[in-house]
Motif scaffolding. Structure first.
Motif, PDB file in Angstrom:
ATOM      1  N   LEU A 175       0.800  -1.230   0.000  1.00 58.90           N
ATOM      2  CA  LEU A 175       0.000   0.000   0.000  1.00 58.90           C
ATOM      3  C   LEU A 175       0.832   1.279   0.000  1.00 58.90           C
ATOM      4  O   LEU A 175       0.521   2.202  -0.766  1.00 58.90           O
ATOM      5  CB  LEU A 175      -0.976   0.004   1.177  1.00 58.90           C
ATOM      6  N   PRO A 176       1.878   1.385   0.819  1.00 58.46           N
ATOM      7  CA  PRO A 176       2.664   2.626   0.774  1.00 58.46           C
ATOM      8  C   PRO A 176       3.305   2.861  -0.599  1.00 58.46           C
ATOM      9  O   PRO A 176       3.324   3.994  -1.083  1.00 58.46           O
ATOM     10  CB  PRO A 176       3.737   2.424   1.848  1.00 58.46           C
ATOM     11  N   LYS A 186       2.567   5.994  -3.091  1.00 58.90           N
ATOM     12  CA  LYS A 186       3.638   6.845  -3.595  1.00 58.90           C
ATOM     13  C   LYS A 186       3.586   6.924  -5.118  1.00 58.90           C
ATOM     14  O   LYS A 186       3.717   8.001  -5.705  1.00 58.90           O
ATOM     15  CB  LYS A 186       4.995   6.298  -3.145  1.00 58.90           C
ATOM     16  N   GLU A 187       3.364   5.791  -5.753  1.00 59.96           N
ATOM     17  CA  GLU A 187       3.272   5.757  -7.218  1.00 59.96           C
ATOM     18  C   GLU A 187       2.080   6.568  -7.713  1.00 59.96           C
ATOM     19  O   GLU A 187       2.186   7.306  -8.693  1.00 59.96           O
ATOM     20  CB  GLU A 187       3.151   4.306  -7.673  1.00 59.96           C
ATOM     21  N   ALA A 188       0.940   6.456  -7.025  1.00 61.05           N
ATOM     22  CA  ALA A 188      -0.247   7.216  -7.418  1.00 61.05           C
ATOM     23  C   ALA A 188      -0.015   8.713  -7.234  1.00 61.05           C
ATOM     24  O   ALA A 188      -0.466   9.526  -8.049  1.00 61.05           O
ATOM     25  CB  ALA A 188      -1.449   6.765  -6.607  1.00 61.05           C
ATOM     26  N   ALA A 189       0.721   9.082  -6.184  1.00 60.73           N
ATOM     27  CA  ALA A 189       1.014  10.502  -5.944  1.00 60.73           C
ATOM     28  C   ALA A 189       1.952  11.043  -7.017  1.00 60.73           C
ATOM     29  O   ALA A 189       1.827  12.199  -7.423  1.00 60.73           O
ATOM     30  CB  ALA A 189       1.622  10.684  -4.553  1.00 60.73           C
ATOM     31  N   PRO A 208      -3.779  10.893   3.858  1.00 60.82           N
ATOM     32  CA  PRO A 208      -5.140  10.696   4.382  1.00 60.82           C
ATOM     33  C   PRO A 208      -5.804   9.414   3.875  1.00 60.82           C
ATOM     34  O   PRO A 208      -6.498   8.730   4.632  1.00 60.82           O
ATOM     35  CB  PRO A 208      -5.902  11.934   3.903  1.00 60.82           C
ATOM     36  N   VAL A 209      -5.561   9.075   2.611  1.00 58.03           N
ATOM     37  CA  VAL A 209      -6.140   7.842   2.077  1.00 58.03           C
ATOM     38  C   VAL A 209      -5.498   6.632   2.740  1.00 58.03           C
ATOM     39  O   VAL A 209      -6.184   5.671   3.103  1.00 58.03           O
ATOM     40  CB  VAL A 209      -5.994   7.794   0.533  1.00 58.03           C
ATOM     41  N   LEU A 210      -4.182   6.662   2.919  1.00 60.04           N
ATOM     42  CA  LEU A 210      -3.504   5.560   3.602  1.00 60.04           C
ATOM     43  C   LEU A 210      -4.011   5.402   5.039  1.00 60.04           C
ATOM     44  O   LEU A 210      -4.253   4.277   5.500  1.00 60.04           O
ATOM     45  CB  LEU A 210      -1.991   5.782   3.620  1.00 60.04           C
ATOM     46  N   VAL A 211      -4.166   6.505   5.734  1.00 60.59           N
ATOM     47  CA  VAL A 211      -4.673   6.445   7.109  1.00 60.59           C
ATOM     48  C   VAL A 211      -6.089   5.870   7.120  1.00 60.59           C
ATOM     49  O   VAL A 211      -6.437   5.055   7.988  1.00 60.59           O
ATOM     50  CB  VAL A 211      -4.627   7.839   7.775  1.00 60.59           C
ATOM     51  N   GLY A 212      -6.896   6.272   6.159  1.00 58.80           N
ATOM     52  CA  GLY A 212      -8.254   5.733   6.069  1.00 58.80           C
ATOM     53  C   GLY A 212      -8.263   4.233   5.814  1.00 58.80           C
ATOM     54  O   GLY A 212      -9.053   3.495   6.415  1.00 58.80           O
TER      55      GLY A 212
END
Length: 158
Positions: free
Chosen positions: A28-29, A33-36, A48-52
């Motif tokens: 997931l991380p 990072k790739e999506a960002a 925020p999406v990762l925290v969710g």
């Protein structure tokens, strides 16, 4: 229930938990990072999406633990007990929590105008699958409660 079936179900629960944990820690991380990097205009939503997503894993792992406890009750011939009803109720509450968190996440992404149709479809599928699980658990909980009540009435008449 046969002992082999219970062991197989416990193994399945462990495999599901391990796969979920490995994906959330290692993949997931990197995906975030790739999506960002691919969409720099939405890079601020990475954490925020990762925290969710991590927040939805907490009730998921609690539900898996309750499922293991439920299988232990079945092994010890306590399937028709209040302990099993409590475990089913806890699984139902965890499912509702996951639904609420995903709906909030989808809503927040829609407000930010960052809800990609693919992400929306995946989120909706997860919400509906979790809804089915929660409804099935609620029905099973009520059936178990009725069976326990009938059993206690039967024990009193004998």
């Amino acid at each position: 229930m046969k002992r082999g079936t219970v062991i197989w179900l416990k193994g399945t629960i462990f495999v599901i938990g391990i796969i979920t944990l490995v994906v959330s820690i290692f993949f997931l991380p990197g995906l975030a990072k790739e999506a960002a990097e691919m969409n720099p205009e939405y890079a601020y939503l990475r954490f925020p999406v990762l925290v969710g997503l991590y927040a939805t894993e907490i009730p998921f792992f609690f539900a898996l633990y309750q499922a293991l406890k439920l299988l232990n009750y079945i092994e010890r011939d306590l399937a028709f007990s209040e302990l099993a009803v409590f475990s089913l109720g806890f699984i139902k509450k965890c499912a509702f929590t996951i639904i609420i968190l995903y709906v909030i996440g989808i809503f927040m992404l829609a407000i930010q105008n960052a809800l990609h149709p693919g992400i929306a479809i995946i989120g909706i599928v997860i919400v509906f699958a979790t809804l089915v699980i929660s409804l099935f658990t609620a029905i099973l909980q009520e059936l178990l409660r009725s069976a326990i009540e009938l059993k206690s009435e039967n024990d009193l008449t004998v």
